[in-house]
Motif scaffolding. Structure first.
Motif, PDB file in Angstrom:
ATOM      1  N   ARG A 105      29.861   6.302  12.814  1.00 57.21           N
ATOM      2  CA  ARG A 105      28.484   5.840  12.913  1.00 57.21           C
ATOM      3  C   ARG A 105      28.441   4.395  13.373  1.00 57.21           C
ATOM      4  O   ARG A 105      29.402   3.634  13.213  1.00 57.21           O
ATOM      5  CB  ARG A 105      27.759   5.929  11.556  1.00 57.21           C
ATOM      6  N   ARG A 137      24.251  13.049   9.926  1.00 59.54           N
ATOM      7  CA  ARG A 137      24.396  12.610  11.307  1.00 59.54           C
ATOM      8  C   ARG A 137      23.121  11.986  11.863  1.00 59.54           C
ATOM      9  O   ARG A 137      23.069  11.613  13.030  1.00 59.54           O
ATOM     10  CB  ARG A 137      24.809  13.799  12.183  1.00 59.54           C
ATOM     11  N   GLN A 139      19.996   9.300  12.530  1.00 59.35           N
ATOM     12  CA  GLN A 139      20.034   7.909  12.971  1.00 59.35           C
ATOM     13  C   GLN A 139      20.065   6.921  11.808  1.00 59.35           C
ATOM     14  O   GLN A 139      20.647   5.844  11.919  1.00 59.35           O
ATOM     15  CB  GLN A 139      18.812   7.619  13.863  1.00 59.35           C
TER      16      GLN A 139
END
Length: 288
Positions: A105, A137, A139
């Protein structure tokens, strides 16, 4: 040649360094195999027709939960404090399977690894697993409550951060809720065929990309989607025979996958993919 000090390690990566310091006590041994993903890819395609998207790693997580439930000795970790001259070695086995899934990330413009926990994999459906994977996953995944401890470790001075990390390890009961009971990592989105890592648990699974490779079916060479799957095991906790059984179980589970009727997705048409591909590819070998 003159050299100058490099930049300090980013705060977002400090938790990774603390983990690696602790995991250095492992005794990793590496195994790998190739998995014919024909059935998985057919199931994914059938799901997409119905408007459902499944990630490849979700199938691996689904198979992992079932496999470790069948091989409880591998759903374990070496107890904290070993090696020590004052402690006898003790292995901690867990009654439920919790995967620690490594995620790449970007946090505040810095690339880092976050470890998402997926509990109860021994019973979780593919759809439930996918919902959790999608959540992690997103944002804003780095801001989820589950990663509060990671954010705190990044803010603490290094000595305090290292001490806080070590304090968590002292309580065996907290281990599944912090580190999981099995580690899973995938680089299948990149040009990586296979890799190995040690995730601090008795078993760490590493998935590479799916690539069409030649396989032999009914005496003919045909292309098939194949994924290389690596398994690293801590030799302090289990031996090679157990690790090999787990890897074989995982390969069989994924190659034979057909769970559409229970996942709300019509079963894929596997005619033409229903050969005895395991034997044909020479993967059913006698023990040596």
């Amino acid at each position: 040649m003159n050299s100058a000090p490099g930049p300090h390690v980013e705060r977002r990566r400090r938790h990774t360094l603390y983990f690696l310091e602790w995991a250095a006590s492992q005794r990793p041994v590496h195994l790998d195999t190739e998995v014919d993903m024909t059935r998985v890819q057919a199931h994914r395609a059938a799901a997409r027709v119905q408007g459902t998207r499944y990630s490849v790693v979700s199938y691996l997580l689904h198979a992992t939960g079932r496999a470790l439930a069948r091989h409880p000795a591998a759903n374990a970790v070496m107890a904290p404090g070993w090696p020590s001259p004052l402690r006898r070695p003790r292995v901690m086995r867990f009654g439920s399977v919790t995967a620690k899934l490594a995620l790449d990330r970007t946090v505040d413009g810095e690339r880092t690894v976050l470890s998402a926990l997926l509990p109860g994999l021994e019973d979780a459906s593919l759809a439930e697993i996918q919902r959790n994977v999608d959540r992690y996953r997103g944002q804003e995944a780095a801001q989820l409550p589950e990663f509060k401890g990671v954010r705190m470790l990044g803010r603490l001075p290094v000595p305090l951060g290292r001490a806080a990390f070590a304090a968590v390890l002292r309580d065996p009961c907290r281990r599944p809720a912090v580190f999981g009971t099995v580690s899973v990592s995938s680089l299948g989105h990149s040009d990586v065929d296979g890799f190995h890592s040690a995730g601090g648990t008795a078993v760490t699974l590493c998935a590479g990309r799916i690539l069409d490779r030649p396989v032999v079916r009914d005496g003919r060479i045909e292309p098939a989607p194949v994924m290389r799957l690596g398994l690293t095991f801590d030799h302090r906790v289990i031996d090679g025979a157990t690790a090999a059984d787990v890897l074989s179980d995982l390969r069989h589970s994924m190659e034979d996958f057909d769970d559409g009727s229970r996942e709300g997705v019509p079963g894929p048409d596997l005619r033409g993919a229903d050969h005895d591909h395991r034997t044909a590819r020479g993967l059913e070998q006698s023990p040596t």
